[in-house]
Design a protein around this motif. Structure first.
Motif, mmCIF file in Angstrom:
data_model
loop_
_atom_site.group_PDB
_atom_site.id
_atom_site.type_symbol
_atom_site.label_atom_id
_atom_site.label_comp_id
_atom_site.label_asym_id
_atom_site.label_seq_id
_atom_site.Cartn_x
_atom_site.Cartn_y
_atom_site.Cartn_z
ATOM 1 N N HIS A 326 0.844 -1.210 0.000
ATOM 2 C CA HIS A 326 0.000 0.000 0.000
ATOM 3 C C HIS A 326 0.868 1.245 0.000
ATOM 4 O O HIS A 326 1.928 1.288 0.625
ATOM 5 C CB HIS A 326 -0.996 -0.016 1.163
ATOM 6 C CG HIS A 326 -0.432 0.244 2.528
ATOM 7 N ND1 HIS A 326 -0.261 1.514 3.042
ATOM 8 C CD2 HIS A 326 -0.028 -0.602 3.512
ATOM 9 C CE1 HIS A 326 0.211 1.428 4.287
ATOM 10 N NE2 HIS A 326 0.386 0.156 4.586
ATOM 11 N N ASP A 348 5.921 2.138 7.413
ATOM 12 C CA ASP A 348 4.518 1.836 7.051
ATOM 13 C C ASP A 348 4.005 2.839 6.027
ATOM 14 O O ASP A 348 3.462 3.848 6.396
ATOM 15 C CB ASP A 348 3.693 1.858 8.343
ATOM 16 C CG ASP A 348 2.254 1.435 8.121
ATOM 17 O OD1 ASP A 348 1.920 0.980 7.030
ATOM 18 O OD2 ASP A 348 1.455 1.593 9.069
ATOM 19 N N GLU A 382 -5.021 1.807 2.528
ATOM 20 C CA GLU A 382 -4.927 0.627 3.406
ATOM 21 C C GLU A 382 -5.261 1.007 4.845
ATOM 22 O O GLU A 382 -5.881 0.241 5.574
ATOM 23 C CB GLU A 382 -3.513 0.036 3.345
ATOM 24 C CG GLU A 382 -3.372 -1.303 4.074
ATOM 25 C CD GLU A 382 -3.084 -1.205 5.557
ATOM 26 O OE1 GLU A 382 -3.232 -2.211 6.268
ATOM 27 O OE2 GLU A 382 -2.720 -0.101 6.030
ATOM 28 N N GLU A 410 4.179 -5.441 3.686
ATOM 29 C CA GLU A 410 3.591 -4.490 4.633
ATOM 30 C C GLU A 410 4.621 -4.219 5.713
ATOM 31 O O GLU A 410 4.886 -5.078 6.555
ATOM 32 C CB GLU A 410 2.309 -5.107 5.195
ATOM 33 C CG GLU A 410 1.730 -4.435 6.401
ATOM 34 C CD GLU A 410 1.352 -2.980 6.160
ATOM 35 O OE1 GLU A 410 2.207 -2.109 6.423
ATOM 36 O OE2 GLU A 410 0.213 -2.723 5.734
HETATM 37 ZN ZN LIG Z 1 0.676 -0.367 6.534
#
Ligand SMILES: [Zn+2]
Length: 562
Positions: A326, A348, A382, A410
């Motif tokens: 994502h 992230d 996401e 991820e």
């Molecule tokens: Zn993430």
């Protein structure tokens, strides 16, 4: 052979000096040219540069629909174009745009229940939390009866049906969280399945025709404390289709549920005990309630980004292997102690994007293309319950029965920035034939794969790969190793836990000099080589017999006429 001259040396030294737990490097499962590409294109420089750009202040945290989001998408698509990929979407488009609907509900400060002439009044936040379930200005529930439905699960593969054909149209269902977890012969033991997630409970109640649902919250059954549930700020969804929907989605503390049930002459503990059996039947409680919520709606537009590399085999090329990550993060928000308001999302998931980009470049750099077609997919939103991947799964670029697998990266699960490790985690291990492919690559790196260390938290269902699994596509999703080479046994786990406390979903999730790229490189190679093996294999990967997603796969294959 382990990958890369440096990797080879380190692995050899480690192997000679310390007995590696469980694993030792062995022959590579891929040809030399493929291994060569993995260490030519997947390097510290090719991994660090995209992270530096995507997590920079200029991209302002890549919140859906913002300028930073658009910049990230243009960057990713041009990188794919430069790596020899073609647009994945109709009319030569690199992007698959879609709307997100934001729903902000006004919930009454008190909620009352009538039973046998008595009235129980609950308080918002202390006792319950709720949100409107319709994408309209509001909805009301008028004098509806409560029905205790146990776990609210219908799972033919586990011979479990809490509804038993009872008509619950117009009712408000009271539902236990989680799935039966005390006996591996019933469900999957301690492992939380989709049946045990709150999203399933609400879908299940809506399918049965209920108007509302109340999930009984306990920290043990949810996997997180009541404070997490109390946050009733705005949430996002894809535009409503013709799926059944609840008017009200509520959570209630077990203590509040106990008070309401007691007024109706019921004992929560006895109901729960009855629900722990396949013979359980729904219990109409004779308790009635009314409530009205008003919603404020908003719309934000974002897009998935995708490129394909056509396969070389005339037959298998119509099938896809997806390599995904994502691209969104949380945007600009509340400042941290240092005053930083930008949620950089370096781990992230700028990290996952950079690993996918490098793996994509390595796969396009091979002398012979993979047999199956590759789709490199950067999904949006996401952080809003993986809506981009959900949208793609609902509007796939080929029928889902032709998608062999999704390999998803991820960073929030694979915080591999502390160095090379003896191990790696496979989230969802034990579910499909992809385990063996990932294990063969990990073994060649001298590493052991192990299952998710927190199976009760349901990580498998909390990221993009779940969108693929739901429509029947087997998935690979890696998590970090914690046995960092050359460090004391507990060091890696301590680093990961400290990262979770101080950086996860906070402005401090930034790229800095403390990052060690050796593990980042090795994990990107693990993903790239696994993707290659899936794309080459004669047969499509399969779910293990009896898996919760096997039925979806069979249906998708049937629709293909296979
Ligand atoms: Zn993430």
């Amino acid at each position: 052979m382990p990958l890369g001259p440096k990797g080879a040396q380190l692995a050899l030294i480690a192997w000679v000096l310390t007995p590696i737990s469980g694993a030792q490097a062995e022959t590579s499962p891929v040809p030399q040219a493929v291994e060569q590409a993995a260490y030519t294109y997947i390097t510290r420089a090719t991994l660090e540069a995209p992270i530096r750009f995507l997590s920079s202040d200029l991209l302002e945290g890549r919140g859906p629909g913002t300028r930073g989001d658009e910049l990230a998408r243009v960057y990713l698509q041009t990188q794919l174009e430069g790596s020899g990929y073609q647009p994945a979407f109709p009319n030569g488009s690199w992007q698959q745009p879609f709307d997100l609907i934001g729903i902000k509900s006004m919930i009454p400060p008190t909620w009352s229940f009538q039973a046998k002439g008595a009235q129980i009044e609950l308080k918002l936040r202390a006792d319950y939390s709720a949100a409107g379930g319709l994408q309209t200005g509001g909805a009301s529930i008028n004098n509806a009866e409560l029905v205790f439905i146990g776990y609210g699960i219908q799972a033919p593969e586990y011979r479990w049906d809490d509804f038993k054909g009872v008509n619950v149209t117009g009712k408000v269902l009271v539902i236990m969280n989680n799935n039966p977890d005390w006996d591996p012969k019933l469900f999957a033991g301690k492992r939380r399945l989709y049946y045990g997630r709150w999203a399933y409970k609400y879908e299940s109640a809506a399918r049965a025709g209920a108007v509302g649902a109340i999930i009984i919250h306990t920290t043990a059954s949810a996997g997180y404390p009541w404070q997490v549930v109390q946050d009733t700020s705005e949430y996002f969804e894809l535009p409503a289709g013709n799926e059944p929907r609840l008017r009200l989605r509520a959570w209630m503390t077990a203590e509040a549920v106990r008070r309401v049930l007691k007024a109706g002459g019921y004992d929560l503990d006895k109901l729960i005990a009855a629900a722990r059996s396949r013979d359980f039947k729904p219990v109409p409680l004779g308790i009635r309630t009314s409530i009205e919520v008003t919603n404020t709606l908003s719309t934000v537009r974002t897009a998935n980004v995708g490129g394909i590399l056509p396969g070389s085999d005339p037959q298998l090329a119509k099938e896809l292997v997806v390599l995904s990550a994502h691209h969104d993060h949380l945007g600009i928000g509340a400042p941290d102690a240092s005053g930083d308001r930008i949620y950089h999302g370096a781990v992230d998931n700028a990290l996952g994007c950079s690993q996918v980009l490098a793996a994509a470049r390595a796969l396009s750099g091979l002398p012979v293309r993979t047999r199956r077609t590759l789709l490199v997919l950067f999904v949006a939103a996401e952080e809003q319950q993986y809506l981009g991947s959900k949208y793609y799964a609902q509007h796939p670029s080929v029928p889902v029965g032709r998608i062999a697998a999704d390999v998803n990266l991820e960073g929030a699960f694979d915080r591999d920035i502390f160095g090379r490790t003896h191990d790696a985690t496979l989230i969802g291990m034990g579910k499909s034939s992809l385990d063996e492919i990932a294990e063969s690559v990990a073994r060649s790196q001298g590493r052991t794969l192990r299952p998710d260390q927190f199976p009760d938290r349901g990580y498998f269902y909390r990221s993009d790969q779940f969108s693929f699994a739901r429509v029947g596509v087997p998935t690979l999703n890696f998590g970090e190793g914690t046995e960092v080479i050359g460090r004391p046994a507990d060091w890696g786990r301590q680093q990961v836990e400290a990262w979770e406390r101080h950086k996860y979903h906070q402005p401090a999730d930034k790229l800095d000099d403390s990052w060690n790229f050796d593990g980042v490189i090795e994990d990107a190679q693990l993903a790239m080589l696994s993707t290659w093996l899936i794309a080459q294999a004669e047969a499509m990967p399969t779910w293990k017999p009896g898996d919760e997603f096997e039925a979806a796969r069979k249906q998708a294959s049937a629709e293909m006429g296979q």
